[in-house]
Scaffold this motif. Structure first.
Motif, PDB file in Angstrom:
ATOM      1  N   GLY A   1       0.814  -1.211   0.000  1.00  0.00           N
ATOM      2  CA  GLY A   1       0.000   0.000   0.000  1.00  0.00           C
ATOM      3  C   GLY A   1       0.844   1.256   0.000  1.00  0.00           C
ATOM      4  O   GLY A   1       0.530   2.236  -0.685  1.00  0.00           O
ATOM      5  N   ALA A   2       1.952   1.239   0.773  1.00  0.00           N
ATOM      6  CA  ALA A   2       2.845   2.403   0.799  1.00  0.00           C
ATOM      7  C   ALA A   2       3.472   2.642  -0.574  1.00  0.00           C
ATOM      8  O   ALA A   2       3.569   3.778  -1.050  1.00  0.00           O
ATOM      9  N   GLY A   3       3.882   1.553  -1.243  1.00  0.00           N
ATOM     10  CA  GLY A   3       4.454   1.704  -2.587  1.00  0.00           C
ATOM     11  C   GLY A   3       3.437   2.199  -3.598  1.00  0.00           C
ATOM     12  O   GLY A   3       3.733   3.060  -4.431  1.00  0.00           O
ATOM     13  N   LEU A   4       2.206   1.671  -3.520  1.00  0.00           N
ATOM     14  CA  LEU A   4       1.153   2.092  -4.448  1.00  0.00           C
ATOM     15  C   LEU A   4       0.754   3.546  -4.230  1.00  0.00           C
ATOM     16  O   LEU A   4       0.318   4.227  -5.170  1.00  0.00           O
ATOM     17  N   TYR A   5       0.917   4.017  -2.995  1.00  0.00           N
ATOM     18  CA  TYR A   5       0.596   5.432  -2.717  1.00  0.00           C
ATOM     19  C   TYR A   5       1.465   6.349  -3.563  1.00  0.00           C
ATOM     20  O   TYR A   5       0.979   7.324  -4.152  1.00  0.00           O
TER      21      TYR A   5
ATOM     22  N   LEU B   1       2.945   5.599  -6.355  1.00  0.00           N
ATOM     23  CA  LEU B   1       2.589   5.454  -7.771  1.00  0.00           C
ATOM     24  C   LEU B   1       1.339   6.250  -8.124  1.00  0.00           C
ATOM     25  O   LEU B   1       1.149   6.621  -9.284  1.00  0.00           O
ATOM     26  N   GLY B   2       0.502   6.518  -7.138  1.00  0.00           N
ATOM     27  CA  GLY B   2      -0.722   7.261  -7.402  1.00  0.00           C
ATOM     28  C   GLY B   2      -0.644   8.731  -7.075  1.00  0.00           C
ATOM     29  O   GLY B   2      -1.622   9.467  -7.282  1.00  0.00           O
ATOM     30  N   HIS B   3       0.501   9.199  -6.523  1.00  0.00           N
ATOM     31  CA  HIS B   3       0.607  10.606  -6.129  1.00  0.00           C
ATOM     32  C   HIS B   3       1.881  11.266  -6.637  1.00  0.00           C
ATOM     33  O   HIS B   3       2.277  12.324  -6.155  1.00  0.00           O
TER      34      HIS B   3
ATOM     35  N   VAL C   1       3.506  12.026 -12.288  1.00  0.00           N
ATOM     36  CA  VAL C   1       2.682  11.314 -13.271  1.00  0.00           C
ATOM     37  C   VAL C   1       2.059  10.117 -12.559  1.00  0.00           C
ATOM     38  O   VAL C   1       2.724   9.114 -12.308  1.00  0.00           O
ATOM     39  N   ALA C   2       0.778  10.246 -12.192  1.00  0.00           N
ATOM     40  CA  ALA C   2       0.099   9.180 -11.456  1.00  0.00           C
ATOM     41  C   ALA C   2      -0.162   7.994 -12.375  1.00  0.00           C
ATOM     42  O   ALA C   2      -0.790   8.141 -13.430  1.00  0.00           O
ATOM     43  N   ILE C   3       0.346   6.828 -11.976  1.00  0.00           N
ATOM     44  CA  ILE C   3       0.171   5.626 -12.786  1.00  0.00           C
ATOM     45  C   ILE C   3      -1.136   4.922 -12.449  1.00  0.00           C
ATOM     46  O   ILE C   3      -1.759   4.296 -13.314  1.00  0.00           O
ATOM     47  N   ILE C   4      -1.555   4.993 -11.201  1.00  0.00           N
ATOM     48  CA  ILE C   4      -2.786   4.343 -10.742  1.00  0.00           C
ATOM     49  C   ILE C   4      -3.640   5.365 -10.006  1.00  0.00           C
ATOM     50  O   ILE C   4      -3.142   6.433  -9.624  1.00  0.00           O
ATOM     51  N   PRO C   5      -4.925   5.082  -9.777  1.00  0.00           N
ATOM     52  CA  PRO C   5      -5.772   6.000  -9.008  1.00  0.00           C
ATOM     53  C   PRO C   5      -5.214   6.218  -7.608  1.00  0.00           C
ATOM     54  O   PRO C   5      -4.665   5.303  -6.988  1.00  0.00           O
TER      55      PRO C   5
ATOM     56  N   ILE D   1       5.455  13.580   3.139  1.00  0.00           N
ATOM     57  CA  ILE D   1       6.497  12.593   2.908  1.00  0.00           C
ATOM     58  C   ILE D   1       7.181  12.815   1.561  1.00  0.00           C
ATOM     59  O   ILE D   1       8.309  12.355   1.330  1.00  0.00           O
ATOM     60  N   ALA D   2       6.520  13.547   0.669  1.00  0.00           N
ATOM     61  CA  ALA D   2       7.097  13.848  -0.643  1.00  0.00           C
ATOM     62  C   ALA D   2       7.872  15.158  -0.648  1.00  0.00           C
ATOM     63  O   ALA D   2       8.331  15.604  -1.704  1.00  0.00           O
ATOM     64  N   SER D   3       8.052  15.781   0.534  1.00  0.00           N
ATOM     65  CA  SER D   3       8.759  17.066   0.622  1.00  0.00           C
ATOM     66  C   SER D   3      10.269  16.851   0.702  1.00  0.00           C
ATOM     67  O   SER D   3      10.916  17.110   1.724  1.00  0.00           O
TER      68      SER D   3
END
Length: 288
Positions: free
Chosen positions: A46-50, A52-54, A57-61, A210-212
């Motif tokens: 779930g952490a990895g998919l987060y 990918l979605g944020h 370029v979002a790959i998944i919802p 966390i993306a900062s």
């Protein structure tokens, strides 16, 4: 040539200590650790998919990651509850103190904490690596706040209340034991609530996520890992409170109190080190 009775006695001699297993209903050790592992996999996935979605370029919802993470957390907690219940609670009233092996259980907790040291060490090594470079790596929000001081005080005091609760139990003072155990549980809940409030203030108020940058990932990685440990410890304390209410503890029947105490004191020490290195250390700019 063996008789039917001999065969039955031989089978009983090899039965595992936890009895019938769920969900297969066979005399196996237990399947609950596998359930826990599946839940833990959901946490990491779930952490990895987060991300990918944020990302840019979002790959998944965007909702997929949090949903998988939440589902993994529920499965993990369910597996943990089943594991503890089957191993320690289900046949509690039919066991005598002669059947207990507190030394081996405490040794297992020491081994678990040793592996946990390396888990936290990975995060701290990453932080030390980025700390050795140019500092600060971008804008860092104010970390030395009143919430931090209160949270630290709550966790430190909770270690003392848990220690004295165990001491009261060993002396046969059940009333004092119950009061201090509930106090420790409440302090753990308050710490978790305080960390949630701190995250809300940083994310919503400061826009620090966390993306900062690299510090954001280090900060939330370390504090989030520790927060999960405190949340787990609080759940364990809640189980102890319920079992104490049911009268399952007395001098000589305190192995789970001792093992959870080891875990809780470890979490406390890690937090003090984390505050000194991460919170205070990040706020200090080296003079060149």
């Amino acid at each position: 040539m063996g008789t039917a009775t001999d065969t039955g006695e031989d089978t009983d001699a090899h039965d595992p200590p936890v009895g019938m297993d769920f969900p297969l209903g066979r005399d196996e050790a237990t399947w609950w650790p596998i359930v826990c592992a599946i839940g833990a996999t959901g946490l990491y996935l779930g952490a990895g998919l987060y991300f990918l979605g944020h990302g840019e370029v979002a790959i998944i919802p965007g909702f997929v990651g949090p949903v998988v993470f939440g589902g993994g957390a529920l499965v993990f907690l369910a597996g943990l509850f089943g594991w503890l219940y089957q191993g320690f609670v289900a046949d509690f009233w039919t066991r005598s103190t002669d059947e207990r092996e507190p030394g081996s259980l405490r040794g297992a907790m020491y081994l678990f904490l040793a592996t946990d040291v390396f888990t936290f060490a990975g995060g701290f090594i990453y932080y030390f690596f980025i700390r050795a470079g140019g500092w600060p790596p971008g804008e860092i929000p104010e970390l030395l706040t009143t919430v931090l001081v209160v949270n630290t005080a709550l966790l430190v005091v909770s270690s003392f209340t848990l220690h004295f609760a165990h001491s009261a139990l060993e002396k046969g003072n059940r009333r004092r034991f119950g009061f201090l155990l509930v106090t420790t549980f409440v302090l753990g809940l308050l710490f978790v609530a305080g960390q949630i409030y701190e995250y809300h203030d940083l994310i919503v108020g400061e826009g620090f996520t966390i993306a900062s940058g690299i510090f954001g990932s280090a900060f939330y990685g370390l504090t989030g890992l520790h927060g999960l440990h405190v949340a787990l410890g609080t759940i364990l304390l809640g189980i102890l409170v319920v079992r104490a209410h049911l009268g399952q503890y007395e001098p000589g029947r305190d192995t789970s109190i001792a093992t959870v105490s080891l875990y809780w004191h470890f979490v406390d020490v890690v937090w003090v080190f984390l505050v000194a290195v991460l919170y205070v250390g990040a706020s200090v700019t080296p003079v060149l």
